[in-house]
Write a protein that holds these residues in place. Structure first.
Motif, PDB file in Angstrom:
ATOM      1  N   PHE A  49      42.482 -80.315 -37.298  1.00  0.00           N
ATOM      2  CA  PHE A  49      42.713 -80.255 -38.740  1.00  0.00           C
ATOM      3  C   PHE A  49      41.532 -79.621 -39.471  1.00  0.00           C
ATOM      4  O   PHE A  49      41.710 -78.960 -40.495  1.00  0.00           O
ATOM      5  CB  PHE A  49      43.022 -81.649 -39.295  1.00  0.00           C
ATOM      6  CG  PHE A  49      44.371 -82.156 -38.872  1.00  0.00           C
ATOM      7  CD1 PHE A  49      45.530 -81.592 -39.368  1.00  0.00           C
ATOM      8  CD2 PHE A  49      44.475 -83.189 -37.959  1.00  0.00           C
ATOM      9  CE1 PHE A  49      46.779 -82.050 -38.976  1.00  0.00           C
ATOM     10  CE2 PHE A  49      45.714 -83.658 -37.557  1.00  0.00           C
ATOM     11  CZ  PHE A  49      46.870 -83.079 -38.059  1.00  0.00           C
ATOM     12  N   VAL A  50      40.338 -79.814 -38.937  1.00  0.00           N
ATOM     13  CA  VAL A  50      39.166 -79.130 -39.509  1.00  0.00           C
ATOM     14  C   VAL A  50      39.348 -77.624 -39.340  1.00  0.00           C
ATOM     15  O   VAL A  50      39.119 -76.848 -40.273  1.00  0.00           O
ATOM     16  CB  VAL A  50      37.858 -79.605 -38.844  1.00  0.00           C
ATOM     17  CG1 VAL A  50      36.678 -78.772 -39.312  1.00  0.00           C
ATOM     18  CG2 VAL A  50      37.619 -81.084 -39.101  1.00  0.00           C
ATOM     19  N   PHE A  51      39.775 -77.216 -38.158  1.00  0.00           N
ATOM     20  CA  PHE A  51      40.022 -75.801 -37.881  1.00  0.00           C
ATOM     21  C   PHE A  51      41.092 -75.258 -38.821  1.00  0.00           C
ATOM     22  O   PHE A  51      40.945 -74.170 -39.384  1.00  0.00           O
ATOM     23  CB  PHE A  51      40.428 -75.616 -36.415  1.00  0.00           C
ATOM     24  CG  PHE A  51      40.654 -74.192 -36.027  1.00  0.00           C
ATOM     25  CD1 PHE A  51      39.593 -73.321 -35.863  1.00  0.00           C
ATOM     26  CD2 PHE A  51      41.941 -73.713 -35.827  1.00  0.00           C
ATOM     27  CE1 PHE A  51      39.798 -71.995 -35.510  1.00  0.00           C
ATOM     28  CE2 PHE A  51      42.167 -72.395 -35.473  1.00  0.00           C
ATOM     29  CZ  PHE A  51      41.089 -71.533 -35.321  1.00  0.00           C
ATOM     30  N   MET A  52      42.168 -76.030 -39.018  1.00  0.00           N
ATOM     31  CA  MET A  52      43.231 -75.616 -39.928  1.00  0.00           C
ATOM     32  C   MET A  52      42.683 -75.415 -41.339  1.00  0.00           C
ATOM     33  O   MET A  52      43.010 -74.431 -42.011  1.00  0.00           O
ATOM     34  CB  MET A  52      44.333 -76.674 -39.960  1.00  0.00           C
ATOM     35  CG  MET A  52      45.443 -76.419 -40.944  1.00  0.00           C
ATOM     36  SD  MET A  52      46.584 -77.831 -40.928  1.00  0.00           S
ATOM     37  CE  MET A  52      47.048 -77.853 -42.646  1.00  0.00           C
ATOM     38  N   ALA A  53      41.840 -76.326 -41.780  1.00  0.00           N
ATOM     39  CA  ALA A  53      41.259 -76.237 -43.122  1.00  0.00           C
ATOM     40  C   ALA A  53      40.383 -74.997 -43.261  1.00  0.00           C
ATOM     41  O   ALA A  53      40.489 -74.256 -44.242  1.00  0.00           O
ATOM     42  CB  ALA A  53      40.455 -77.497 -43.434  1.00  0.00           C
ATOM     43  N   VAL A  54      39.538 -74.758 -42.274  1.00  0.00           N
ATOM     44  CA  VAL A  54      38.621 -73.616 -42.337  1.00  0.00           C
ATOM     45  C   VAL A  54      39.388 -72.291 -42.305  1.00  0.00           C
ATOM     46  O   VAL A  54      39.092 -71.375 -43.082  1.00  0.00           O
ATOM     47  CB  VAL A  54      37.577 -73.696 -41.201  1.00  0.00           C
ATOM     48  CG1 VAL A  54      36.772 -72.413 -41.097  1.00  0.00           C
ATOM     49  CG2 VAL A  54      36.661 -74.900 -41.405  1.00  0.00           C
ATOM     50  N   VAL A  55      40.375 -72.193 -41.438  1.00  0.00           N
ATOM     51  CA  VAL A  55      41.166 -70.961 -41.341  1.00  0.00           C
ATOM     52  C   VAL A  55      41.950 -70.731 -42.629  1.00  0.00           C
ATOM     53  O   VAL A  55      41.974 -69.610 -43.164  1.00  0.00           O
ATOM     54  CB  VAL A  55      42.098 -70.990 -40.107  1.00  0.00           C
ATOM     55  CG1 VAL A  55      43.105 -69.857 -40.150  1.00  0.00           C
ATOM     56  CG2 VAL A  55      41.273 -70.929 -38.828  1.00  0.00           C
ATOM     57  N   SER A  56      42.578 -71.775 -43.157  1.00  0.00           N
ATOM     58  CA  SER A  56      43.332 -71.637 -44.406  1.00  0.00           C
ATOM     59  C   SER A  56      42.428 -71.234 -45.562  1.00  0.00           C
ATOM     60  O   SER A  56      42.790 -70.379 -46.378  1.00  0.00           O
ATOM     61  CB  SER A  56      44.043 -72.953 -44.755  1.00  0.00           C
ATOM     62  OG  SER A  56      45.047 -73.235 -43.829  1.00  0.00           O
ATOM     63  N   MET A  57      41.250 -71.836 -45.624  1.00  0.00           N
ATOM     64  CA  MET A  57      40.310 -71.512 -46.694  1.00  0.00           C
ATOM     65  C   MET A  57      39.838 -70.063 -46.576  1.00  0.00           C
ATOM     66  O   MET A  57      39.805 -69.332 -47.570  1.00  0.00           O
ATOM     67  CB  MET A  57      39.100 -72.456 -46.631  1.00  0.00           C
ATOM     68  CG  MET A  57      38.165 -72.357 -47.816  1.00  0.00           C
ATOM     69  SD  MET A  57      36.743 -73.458 -47.691  1.00  0.00           S
ATOM     70  CE  MET A  57      37.503 -75.041 -47.480  1.00  0.00           C
ATOM     71  N   ALA A  58      39.492 -69.649 -45.377  1.00  0.00           N
ATOM     72  CA  ALA A  58      39.010 -68.282 -45.167  1.00  0.00           C
ATOM     73  C   ALA A  58      40.097 -67.256 -45.501  1.00  0.00           C
ATOM     74  O   ALA A  58      39.836 -66.255 -46.172  1.00  0.00           O
ATOM     75  CB  ALA A  58      38.527 -68.109 -43.734  1.00  0.00           C
TER      76      ALA A  58
END
Length: 104
Positions: free
Chosen positions: A31-40
């Motif tokens: 979920f951290v990865f999902m957040a970072v990718v979505s934000m980027a």
């Protein structure tokens, strides 16, 4: 094309907020990865959109679409209530976004 990129960027705002919420204080790495990718991706698409859309319009639309997306996601996936009045005002936000598009 810039307007489509801007709308997608706004929707991705919901993705990174859900990712942060589901990461449980950054302990669940997917979920951290999902957040970072979505934000980027959201920031990348926003930056591409402001090449042809005035920044003041683009930022307003990005935030408006993001807030609406987050509310809809929270309603369907996290049980947040949405009243008819709230849906009406979200619809007004989208009418405002379309109005800005038509006048730009």
């Amino acid at each position: 094309m810039s307007w489509i990129l801007l709308l997608i960027a706004g929707v991705l705002e919901a993705g990174w907020l859900v990712g942060i919420q589901k990461s449980e204080s950054f302990t669940k790495i997917p979920f951290v990865f999902m957040a970072v990718v979505s934000m980027a991706l959201s920031l990348l698409l926003f930056s591409m959109a402001i090449k042809t859309i005035p920044v003041s319009y683009a930022y307003l639309i990005w935030i408006a679409v993001g807030v609406t997306s987050i509310s809809v996601v929270n309603h369907y996936f996290f049980g947040q209530s949405l009243s008819l009045k709230q849906l009406f005002f979200f619809a007004l936000i989208m009418v405002g976004v379309m109005g800005l598009k038509l006048t730009n």
